[in-house]
Scaffold this motif. Structure first.
Motif, PDB file in Angstrom:
ATOM      1  N   VAL A 151       0.838  -1.207   0.000  1.00 21.86           N
ATOM      2  CA  VAL A 151       0.000   0.000   0.000  1.00 21.86           C
ATOM      3  C   VAL A 151       0.868   1.250   0.000  1.00 21.86           C
ATOM      4  O   VAL A 151       0.575   2.234  -0.684  1.00 21.86           O
ATOM      5  N   GLY A 152       1.976   1.211   0.756  1.00 23.71           N
ATOM      6  CA  GLY A 152       2.877   2.358   0.803  1.00 23.71           C
ATOM      7  C   GLY A 152       3.533   2.667  -0.528  1.00 23.71           C
ATOM      8  O   GLY A 152       3.974   3.800  -0.763  1.00 23.71           O
ATOM      9  N   ALA A 153       3.590   1.673  -1.416  1.00 24.99           N
ATOM     10  CA  ALA A 153       4.197   1.891  -2.734  1.00 24.99           C
ATOM     11  C   ALA A 153       3.238   2.584  -3.701  1.00 24.99           C
ATOM     12  O   ALA A 153       3.682   3.143  -4.708  1.00 24.99           O
ATOM     13  N   ILE A 154       1.937   2.563  -3.414  1.00 24.38           N
ATOM     14  CA  ILE A 154       0.950   3.078  -4.366  1.00 24.38           C
ATOM     15  C   ILE A 154       1.109   4.572  -4.659  1.00 24.38           C
ATOM     16  O   ILE A 154       1.111   4.967  -5.837  1.00 24.38           O
ATOM     17  N   PRO A 155       1.246   5.456  -3.643  1.00 25.50           N
ATOM     18  CA  PRO A 155       1.376   6.886  -3.970  1.00 25.50           C
ATOM     19  C   PRO A 155       2.535   7.195  -4.911  1.00 25.50           C
ATOM     20  O   PRO A 155       2.369   7.937  -5.888  1.00 25.50           O
ATOM     21  N   MET A 156       3.724   6.617  -4.625  1.00 20.54           N
ATOM     22  CA  MET A 156       4.873   6.868  -5.496  1.00 20.54           C
ATOM     23  C   MET A 156       4.654   6.278  -6.881  1.00 20.54           C
ATOM     24  O   MET A 156       5.036   6.891  -7.894  1.00 20.54           O
ATOM     25  N   LEU A 157       4.023   5.107  -6.945  1.00 13.65           N
ATOM     26  CA  LEU A 157       3.720   4.499  -8.239  1.00 13.65           C
ATOM     27  C   LEU A 157       2.796   5.383  -9.052  1.00 13.65           C
ATOM     28  O   LEU A 157       3.027   5.636 -10.242  1.00 13.65           O
ATOM     29  N   VAL A 158       1.719   5.858  -8.424  1.00 13.85           N
ATOM     30  CA  VAL A 158       0.744   6.689  -9.136  1.00 13.85           C
ATOM     31  C   VAL A 158       1.405   7.971  -9.642  1.00 13.85           C
ATOM     32  O   VAL A 158       1.280   8.329 -10.821  1.00 13.85           O
ATOM     33  N   LEU A 159       2.111   8.661  -8.746  1.00 16.22           N
ATOM     34  CA  LEU A 159       2.726   9.935  -9.133  1.00 16.22           C
ATOM     35  C   LEU A 159       3.751   9.755 -10.250  1.00 16.22           C
ATOM     36  O   LEU A 159       3.779  10.528 -11.213  1.00 16.22           O
ATOM     37  N   SER A 160       4.587   8.723 -10.115  1.00 17.49           N
ATOM     38  CA  SER A 160       5.613   8.514 -11.142  1.00 17.49           C
ATOM     39  C   SER A 160       4.991   8.123 -12.475  1.00 17.49           C
ATOM     40  O   SER A 160       5.431   8.585 -13.532  1.00 17.49           O
ATOM     41  N   LEU A 161       3.954   7.279 -12.442  1.00 16.23           N
ATOM     42  CA  LEU A 161       3.301   6.880 -13.687  1.00 16.23           C
ATOM     43  C   LEU A 161       2.542   8.045 -14.314  1.00 16.23           C
ATOM     44  O   LEU A 161       2.444   8.131 -15.546  1.00 16.23           O
ATOM     45  N   VAL A 162       2.004   8.942 -13.494  1.00 14.92           N
ATOM     46  CA  VAL A 162       1.361  10.156 -14.026  1.00 14.92           C
ATOM     47  C   VAL A 162       2.397  11.023 -14.736  1.00 14.92           C
ATOM     48  O   VAL A 162       2.170  11.508 -15.855  1.00 14.92           O
ATOM     49  N   VAL A 163       3.555  11.219 -14.077  1.00 17.16           N
ATOM     50  CA  VAL A 163       4.623  12.039 -14.688  1.00 17.16           C
ATOM     51  C   VAL A 163       5.097  11.404 -15.987  1.00 17.16           C
ATOM     52  O   VAL A 163       5.247  12.082 -17.015  1.00 17.16           O
ATOM     53  N   VAL A 164       5.316  10.092 -15.955  1.00 18.41           N
ATOM     54  CA  VAL A 164       5.778   9.395 -17.153  1.00 18.41           C
ATOM     55  C   VAL A 164       4.742   9.484 -18.262  1.00 18.41           C
ATOM     56  O   VAL A 164       5.075   9.758 -19.416  1.00 18.41           O
ATOM     57  N   GLY A 165       3.465   9.266 -17.910  1.00 15.38           N
ATOM     58  CA  GLY A 165       2.398   9.354 -18.907  1.00 15.38           C
ATOM     59  C   GLY A 165       2.295  10.747 -19.512  1.00 15.38           C
ATOM     60  O   GLY A 165       2.101  10.904 -20.721  1.00 15.38           O
ATOM     61  N   ALA A 166       2.429  11.781 -18.662  1.00 17.32           N
ATOM     62  CA  ALA A 166       2.362  13.158 -19.154  1.00 17.32           C
ATOM     63  C   ALA A 166       3.543  13.473 -20.071  1.00 17.32           C
ATOM     64  O   ALA A 166       3.379  14.118 -21.119  1.00 17.32           O
ATOM     65  N   LEU A 167       4.742  13.015 -19.687  1.00 21.25           N
ATOM     66  CA  LEU A 167       5.919  13.244 -20.520  1.00 21.25           C
ATOM     67  C   LEU A 167       5.779  12.564 -21.887  1.00 21.25           C
ATOM     68  O   LEU A 167       6.202  13.107 -22.914  1.00 21.25           O
ATOM     69  N   LYS A 168       5.158  11.386 -21.881  1.00 26.89           N
ATOM     70  CA  LYS A 168       4.907  10.691 -23.151  1.00 26.89           C
ATOM     71  C   LYS A 168       3.940  11.481 -24.019  1.00 26.89           C
ATOM     72  O   LYS A 168       4.171  11.699 -25.210  1.00 26.89           O
ATOM     73  N   ARG A 169       2.815  11.900 -23.422  1.00 20.31           N
ATOM     74  CA  ARG A 169       1.785  12.623 -24.178  1.00 20.31           C
ATOM     75  C   ARG A 169       2.316  13.941 -24.739  1.00 20.31           C
ATOM     76  O   ARG A 169       1.921  14.370 -25.822  1.00 20.31           O
ATOM     77  N   LEU A 170       3.190  14.593 -23.984  1.00 20.83           N
ATOM     78  CA  LEU A 170       3.738  15.879 -24.415  1.00 20.83           C
ATOM     79  C   LEU A 170       4.898  15.731 -25.403  1.00 20.83           C
ATOM     80  O   LEU A 170       5.406  16.730 -25.921  1.00 20.83           O
ATOM     81  N   GLY A 171       5.347  14.496 -25.626  1.00 25.23           N
ATOM     82  CA  GLY A 171       6.410  14.240 -26.596  1.00 25.23           C
ATOM     83  C   GLY A 171       7.812  14.454 -26.068  1.00 25.23           C
ATOM     84  O   GLY A 171       8.783  14.380 -26.828  1.00 25.23           O
ATOM     85  N   ILE A 172       7.930  14.683 -24.744  1.00 25.37           N
ATOM     86  CA  ILE A 172       9.246  14.963 -24.168  1.00 25.37           C
ATOM     87  C   ILE A 172      10.129  13.719 -24.181  1.00 25.37           C
ATOM     88  O   ILE A 172      11.345  13.800 -24.442  1.00 25.37           O
TER      89      ILE A 172
END
Length: 312
Positions: free
Chosen positions: A185-206
């Protein structure tokens, strides 16, 4: 706005699936096994046998236990051992060697679940041991030779719960299960935040831009550009977040089993921003020796990376 919500929802779903359907089952089984072995005194016996063999590498009994913890529990498990070593008067030199070994070794919370993606656990553990011992040796004898080697009444006995009788075994299993649940459960916040950042970087083409810029440099050292994304994620957000990204890439067919195993040396270890910050919080003296430990850890990771590269 719609793009952001879509990225968040996908990241949340992936993080929860990874935490509860991959990380949690592995952690429950391994923690139950480790805690039962501890309670039965079998781990103490193993540590006692290994300690004389590993003393030339700069490790004492509790350092050996820390190696078992990171290999079969998680990167967070050795923090209690490091704190105990500091409180019981272990020398700065031994602390630095143990911390370097932890930095260089493969952490169980990433290595064990990644077996489902095709990671070869045997070679990962073997190279992890080689890298950890090399890191400890170099730190104790070279990078940390200026540190104090004075031991202050070190008590290397380890306090474990008893598993005598059916109730003791059941209590040990329940405690291990609760600990595994907290880790997952403690891993979920970091997983969510990192996957959001990664997903956003992908969508933005960075990510595509970075890949385009770095490809010529990586080609000079024969590194596949597809490893840019998991590498960035690992060193900025940690091994569990990297595991989430690698899981998505494996499902999408963007990375092969061979690439996964070849990159295990530099991707599966706790030497990243979150990992270092967490481990050096074990105590004042642990935090004070992180620099020589980091130097030894880097050499250990380099040796692991070379070994995995040739083995894969």
């Amino acid at each position: 706005m719609e793009m952001i919500i879509d990225v968040i929802l996908k990241a949340g779903r992936s993080a929860v699936e990874l935490a509860f359907f991959v990380l949690l089952p592995v952690m429950v089984v391994m923690l139950c096994l480790m805690r039962l072995l501890e309670a039965r005194g079998l781990l103490d016996a193993l540590v006692a046998r290994l300690t004389p063999l590993l003393k030339p590498f700069g490790l004492n009994g509790m350092g050996v236990f820390a190696a078992l913890q990171i290999s079969f529990v998680s990167f967070a498990a050795p923090i209690a051992t490091l704190s105990m070593m500091e409180q019981r008067g272990t020398s700065d030199r031994h602390l630095a060697a143990t911390l370097a070994m932890i930095f260089a070794m493969a952490q169980a919370n990433a290595a064990l679940p990644m077996m489902t993606m095709g990671l070869h656990l045997g070679s990962t553990l073997a190279f992890s041991l080689i890298g950890g011992l090399a890191a400890a040796t170099l730190t104790y004898h070279v990078f940390g030779r200026h540190l104090s080697a004075v031991e202050e009444n070190v008590d290397e006995s380890l306090q474990h719960p008893s598993a005598a009788g059916a109730k003791g075994v059941l209590d040990t299993i329940n405690l291990a299960g609760a600990e595994a649940f907290r880790i997952s459960v403690g891993a979920i916040p970091m997983l969510v935040l990192s996957l959001v950042v990664v997903g956003a970087l992908k969508r933005l083409g960075i990510i595509d831009l970075l890949t385009q810029w770095l490809t010529p440099l990586l080609a000079l050292v024969a590194i596949d550009p597809t490893l840019i994304l998991p590498s960035l994620t690992k060193y900025l957000a940690g091994g569990t977040a990297m595991m989430g990204v690698m899981d998505e890439m494996r499902r999408a067919g963007q990375i092969s089993v061979e690439q996964l195993n070849a990159s295990a040396g530099f991707l599966i270890n706790p030497f990243d921003l979150p990992g270092v910050a967490f481990l050096i919080s074990a105590g004042r003296r642990v935090g004070a020796v992180w620099k020589p430990a980091a130097l030894g850890g880097c050499i250990g990771i380099l040796l692991r990376s070379i070994g995995h590269g040739f083995w894969a």
